[in-house]
Design an enzyme around this catalytic site. Structure first.
Site, PDB file in Angstrom:
ATOM      1  CD  GLU A   1      -2.780   0.882   2.565  1.00 16.76           C
ATOM      2  OE1 GLU A   1      -2.680  -0.082   3.354  1.00 16.76           O
ATOM      3  OE2 GLU A   1      -3.505   1.873   2.787  1.00 16.76           O
TER       4      GLU A   1
ATOM      5  NE  ARG B   1       3.451  -8.129  11.312  1.00 18.63           N
ATOM      6  CZ  ARG B   1       2.963  -7.315  10.366  1.00 18.63           C
ATOM      7  NH1 ARG B   1       1.990  -7.704   9.585  1.00 18.63           N
ATOM      8  NH2 ARG B   1       3.439  -6.107  10.225  1.00 18.63           N
TER       9      ARG B   1
ATOM     10  CE  LYS C   1       2.900   0.158   4.895  1.00 18.10           C
ATOM     11  NZ  LYS C   1       2.393  -0.079   3.546  1.00 18.10           N
TER      12      LYS C   1
END
Ligand code: ATP
Ligand code: MG
Length: 561
Positions: free
Chosen positions: A43, A269, A279
């Site tokens: 994104e 992850r 982020k």
């Protein structure tokens, strides 16, 4: 969350194996897929971090190993937080990491028209409706893990009415948040993601690529799987938090006339100690000025690691050693640092620099005379050659290479002790000069002219070798030493995560002296005995600036196990 993953468990030079690669092999063998297609779907709302590098290495890695392709797809469905500059930065970072998407660059926003048509298709088939509940009301109606949800009063709307409202949402007739489009699935489902999830929301914001064409935007859940299908993705690899979304992913694929049937697989992850990989948090650090930018060398971002001097090969190797699993663990920062050291040890030329200088004067070395000595560029690899190092009567050495009344085990300078100056001569400390407070300001020595090159003239041994730089030839530099950005291994575990920032994460040494060969260093070098250092992006002739990539060894106390 706290069990520590040990990358050594997976260390191997053979082709990597894991449950995803096994699955892909099986799908190819069974003829399920002739060619595999994966994607990396960032994104564009921030820069990539080393967690994203795990996903990049996996998606591009398997495509490469199985002769398939990997798309770079920008998941640009939330214009409120997205920016063109991130799109460029992400492409740079992926390329720098060593991966190439070729012509396979996609944007979810290119699918907006198709996604809208598919949303209409769901409405027409009684599988979606426009809802007027507010976000708060929707949350209340949704129920909890133990309580089933209740149907919205608008759930029974006719397809015709929903189609009309949906078109008017698109046209910008309603306020942000006034209506949403929801899938009609099951308000009592044990999986909350299936309790009529939102597919579209009103957001009257311009989009970096589609401008003001849209006043509604699809949610991640609606855009992602359908974009996978449009691109012919065979294996949609994502992190474990999407596991509970998979039934929705499949429901949408099953109920839409999509051109292909992608499948989603989840892996754990990357979580790394003493930093944050989110982020949202990283952008907060930038916005609030806790760091100098996304590329601050303390940041776990790809651009920060790059500026710090970390080679992309080391990042790929680190990720490869961790392997791909489904178990969430925390990887110690020291594993990353060790991998970086291993790589730089092979590649970085050796140089000398003094970071905390004190002057050393050789009393019996002729005044005004200088000479050039040969220094090996890499003592463990003679093929790396040598460079000339100027030498003279006055040198800088490291302040802590001298000690008053040193114990016997101190192998460096103290009055009466002989040491080797690297590649140069044996010197014996004869005296020191102190200021009024008793601080040593200068070391006085004599040298043995017969020991040129640092070789013993008569078989006598010295116990220590120290680095040095000639005062007359030194170039001045600022050097920045970095420590963990966060003092706590898991920021936010015990207190607010920002309170865990390490106040000592940056130490600036503004007057360091380096050998002249460093004046035009263009890559990472080892400063002998000190660590690996990279010229900063702002380094310039006459204003040299180096970042410590990593020290030579981890001198921090071992974390409690
Ligand atoms: P963040 O939590 O940092 O905001 P994100 O998942 O929102 O990350 P995206 O740009 O959506 O960021 O991520 C792109 C891809 O990278 C996704 O497939 C995501 O699963 C993956 N990814 C993100 N963080 C990690 C991580 N720590 N380890 C492995 N993969 C990750
Ligand atoms: Mg995301």
């Amino acid at each position: 969350m706290t069990d520590t993953q040990n990358p050594d468990d997976n260390e191997t030079d053979a082709a990597p194996r894991d449950f995803i690669r096994d699955r892909i092999s099986a799908d190819i063998e069974s003829g399920q897929h002739a060619a595999i297609v994966t994607r990396f779907p960032p994104e564009p709302n921030g820069h990539l971090h080393i967690g994203h590098a795990k996903s990049i290495c996996l998606n591009f890695g398997v495509a490469d190993e199985f002769g398939g392709t990997c798309n770079l797809r920008f998941d640009d469905t939330n214009p409120a937080r997205e920016d063109e500059s991130y799109i460029r930065a992400i492409q740079d970072d992926v390329r720098w990491l060593g991966f190439d998407w070729g012509d396979n660059l996609f944007y979810a926003s290119d699918n907006f028209e198709q996604l809208y048509a598919w949303a209409q298709h769901l409405i027409e088939n009684g599988l979606a409706y426009v809802d007027d509940l507010s976000a708060d009301e929707m949350r209340e109606y949704r129920g909890t893990l133990t309580e089933p949800g209740r149907p919205s009063p608008h759930r029974g709307r006719t397809a015709a009415e929903s189609l009309d409202l949906f078109a008017r949402m698109r046209a910008g007739e309603f306020e942000d948040g006034a209506k949403v489009l929801r899938a009609k699935i099951d308000m009592a489902s044990g999986n909350i993601n299936l309790r009529d999830p939102v597919l579209y929301r009103i957001l009257r914001a311009d989009h970096p690529r589609t401008g003001d064409a849209w006043r509604i935007y699809p949610t991640y859940d609606f855009a992602h799987g359908q974009s996978d299908a449009i691109e012919g993705i065979t294996h949609s690899l994502c992190t474990l938090e999407f596991e509970d979304h998979r039934p929705l992913y499949d429901w949408l694929i099953d109920n839409l006339p999509v051109p292909a049937r992608p499948r989603q697989y989840e892996f754990s992850r990357l979580n790394l100690g003493h930093t944050v990989l989110s982020k949202r948090r990283l952008s907060q650090l930038v916005e609030e000025g806790h760091v100098t930018g996304w590329d601050d060398p303390r940041m776990p971002t790809v651009t920060g690691l790059r500026r710090r001097g970390v080679p992309p090969e080391a990042i790929r190797d680190f990720i490869g050693r961790l392997g791909i699993t489904k178990s969430d663990g925390l990887v110690e920062m020291s594993y990353l640092e060790n991998t970086i050291r291993e790589h730089l040890n092979q590649t970085a030329p050796r140089r000398m620099g003094v970071l905390d200088p004190i002057k050393l004067v050789i009393e019996n070395y002729p005044e005004g005379e200088t000479e050039e000595l040969d220094g090996l560029n890499n003592p463990t690899d003679e093929s790396a050659g040598t460079r000339k190092i100027p030498f003279g009567r006055e040198l800088y050495v490291e302040r802590d290479d001298y000690m008053d009344d040193a114990p016997n085990k101190f192998r460096r300078l103290t009055i009466g002790r002989e040491v080797r100056l690297r590649f140069a001569y044996f010197v014996t400390c004869t005296d020191v000069i102190k200021d009024a407070e008793g601080n040593v300001t200068e070391l006085r020595c004599t040298y043995d002219p017969e020991s040129r090159g640092g070789d013993s003239p008569d078989g006598r041994k010295v116990r220590g070798t120290i680095h040095w730089v000639s005062v007359a030839h030194a170039v001045t530099a600022e050097v920045r030493l970095y420590d963990h950005l966060f003092a706590a291994e898991e920021p936010g575990k015990e207190r607010d995560w920002l309170e865990d920032l390490n106040p000592a994460s940056l130490e600036v040494r503004d007057t360091c002296f380096l050998e002249p060969a460093l004046a035009d260093a263009d890559g990472v070098v080892q400063f002998e005995r000190l660590g690996y250092f990279a010229p900063d992006t702002n380094s310039a002739p006459g204003a040299l600036l180096f970042n410590r990539t990593v020290s030579l060894r981890d001198s921090r106390p071992k974390a409690k196990g």
